[in-house]
Each structure stands twice: as structure tokens, then as C-alpha cells.
Scaffold this active site. Structure first.
Site, PDB file in Angstrom:
ATOM      1  N   HIS A  22       0.812  -1.220   0.000  1.00 48.38           N
ATOM      2  CA  HIS A  22       0.000   0.000   0.000  1.00 48.38           C
ATOM      3  C   HIS A  22       0.843   1.267   0.000  1.00 48.38           C
ATOM      4  CE1 HIS A  22      -2.640  -3.189   1.576  1.00 48.38           C
ATOM      5  NE2 HIS A  22      -3.553  -2.579   0.849  1.00 48.38           N
ATOM      6  N   GLU A  52       1.907  -0.554   8.025  1.00 50.05           N
ATOM      7  CA  GLU A  52       3.081  -0.690   7.162  1.00 50.05           C
ATOM      8  C   GLU A  52       4.194   0.280   7.548  1.00 50.05           C
ATOM      9  OE1 GLU A  52       1.783  -0.750   3.063  1.00 50.05           O
ATOM     10  OE2 GLU A  52       0.533  -2.523   3.395  1.00 50.05           O
ATOM     11  N   ARG A  91     -24.697  15.490  10.277  1.00 53.52           N
ATOM     12  CA  ARG A  91     -25.001  16.404   9.179  1.00 53.52           C
ATOM     13  C   ARG A  91     -26.289  15.939   8.494  1.00 53.52           C
ATOM     14  NH1 ARG A  91     -19.129  16.951   8.801  1.00 53.52           N
ATOM     15  NH2 ARG A  91     -18.602  19.168   8.564  1.00 53.52           N
TER      16      ARG A  91
END
Length: 257
Positions: free
Chosen positions: A8, A84, A172
Site C-alpha cells: 500500500h 506498514e 449532518r
């Protein structure tokens, strides 16, 4: 053994050079990560611009090596990136984000430094139980506070509400879904009465990961919306808030042992 580049983040330990960084400034927005690298760091090297998870390594003015990395939006993405980053040797993380204040005295353009988080996040529940504390490292937090004071940045310290959704989870109603679940009606006022300062979407999971993975973490967010006035982000003051947060975090990083 060949260099292991993580899927990633797109880089590995061997890509960090002979003096690898132990501290990362982590932003949700890849453009913010690039801005930090280009504006505040010296001798910058692009590590990866993979999947929008831009990462750069460079030097602070005091010669310290530092990583400017991107977590993406929300806790699930952050949990992947942080996992990671720890594997390539990062041991201190300062999140630099944006937030909406829910206290009337916290204005747009200021920053909130999170001492802890009310963590309403599914990603965090995969890492530790709901009851596990989501607390910032006190020493990193104090470094941020001292930096804000030195730079004369308007700042507030306290508890942040970390939630998984930008619209429903932050109450919201001006969106594609105006019909909130009953459990969310009035939640902002409830949090306000609990002296919670702001909404954001990542630091609760980051703080829990720090406790479980044994690294230190802190968070500073520029205030881009005043939720006691409006649901909307104030674009005119967004850049001021972000630059205040970045400058404070960079200055704090220079002071760390």
C-alpha cells in the site's frame, strides 16, 4: 534479501537510506503531504505516489530525517498505512488533519490538539476492545502545545470525537441522506455537553494502534468548520487552519528527542 516494498505505501526500509526516519507526519490528503515536503523539508526524495498514498522523505532544518506520508480518508485506510509504516521503522506519528469544532469558542482557522479521543470507529474495534483507551502520547502532545505557543497559533487542547462517517456520523443533515437514525439525533449537543471539542475521522484509531503496537502518536487538526454555526466547511479560512496545523507539527517534530 531483496528490499520488501509494502503493497500500500509502495516503499520499504531499504528505500529510506542510511539514516531512516523514525518519525512521520501523517496527513489524510496527499496534497497536504506534498505541501509539507516541498515547503518545510530539505533534500526531499519521493518514496511513492502509489494509490494516492504519497510519501516523501527529507530533512528538517535541524538535520533530522522525517517522513511526510498520506493515510487517506478515514480510519480503515489509516490503519493499513500505519501498520506498514511501523514495519519500516516509524516509531512516532503526528497526524495533521482537519476537523469541525463543536464548541462555540473554537473558531475556524485555529487548531485542536487532541489529548484523547471518543472512538466510534469500526477499524479500531478490530485492533482493541471498545473499552481500550484511545489516548495521545503526553510528551508528543506537550511538544505540539509548546510549538503552538511559540508560533502564536490559536490552539485548544482536549478530547476529540473520532467517527467513521463525515455526514451521518457527525450529525449532518444537509446531504444526500437527511434522515438520520434516531441514535444520531442530538449527538453533537450530547458531545458538546461532555466537553468534546471537535469531530474528525482518524485519530481514535491511530491512538489505539499506538497503544497496541507500542509507538507514540499525537494529533493536531486545523479547524475548517464551526459546527455550532453551520455544517459547511469555510473555504476562505481552510488554508490558514491547515498551514497553522502543519507549522505547529513541523516545529514540534524539530524539538523531539
Amino acid at each position: 534479501m531483496p528490499n520488501q516494498r509494502f503493497y500500500h505505501i509502495g516503499f520499504g526500509l531499504d528505500d529510506l537510506g542510511s539514516s531512516p526516519p523514525s518519525i512521520a507526519l501523517l496527513s489524510g490528503d496527499p496534497e497536504r503531504s506534498r505541501l509539507i515536503a516541498q515547503t518545510y523539508l530539505q533534500d526531499v526524495h519521493v518514496l511513492s505516489e502509489n494509490r494516492g498514498l504519497n510519501s516523501y522523505v527529507g530533512y528538517l532544518p535541524n538535520g533530522r530525517t522525517i517522513l511526510s506520508a498520506t493515510s487517506g480518508m478515514g480510519a480503515p485506510s489509516l490503519s493499513i498505512v500505519v501498520n506498514e509504516l511501523i514495519q519500516v521503522g516509524i516509531r512516532q506519528i503526528i497526524r495533521i488533519g482537519t476537523c469541525g469544532s463543536i464548541q462555540p469558542y473554537i473558531g475556524v482557522g485555529s487548531v485542536v490538539i487532541s489529548s484523547a479521543a471518543l472512538c466510534r470507529q469500526g477499524a479500531a474495534n478490530d485492533i482493541a476492545p471498545v473499552e481500550y483507551p484511545a489516548a495521545a502520547d503526553p510528551f508528543l502532545t506537550v511538544a505540539l502545545v509548546k510549538a503552538a505557543r511559540k508560533l502564536n497559533v490559536e490552539h485548544y487542547i482536549g478530547i476529540t470525537a473520532s467517527v467513521d462517517t463525515f455526514y451521518e456520523g457527525q450529525e449532518r443533515t444537509d446531504s444526500a441522506n437527511p434522515n438520520l437514525m434516531r441514535s444520531l439525533h442530538g449527538i453533537t449537543e450530547e458531545y458538546r455537553q461532555l466537553n468534546i471539542l471537535n469531530y474528525e475521522m482518524e485519530c481514535g484509531t491511530l491512538f489505539k494502534m499506538a497503544g497496541v503496537y507500542n509507538f507514540t502518536a499525537a494529533a493536531i487538526c486545523g479547524v475548517v468548520a464551526g459546527r455550532t454555526v453551520s455544517e459547511n466547511i469555510i473555504l476562505e479560512q481552510k488554508d490558514i487552519a491547515i498551514r497553522n496545523a502543519i507549522a505547529t507539527a513541523v516545529h514540534a517534530a524539530e524539538t523531539l528527542e
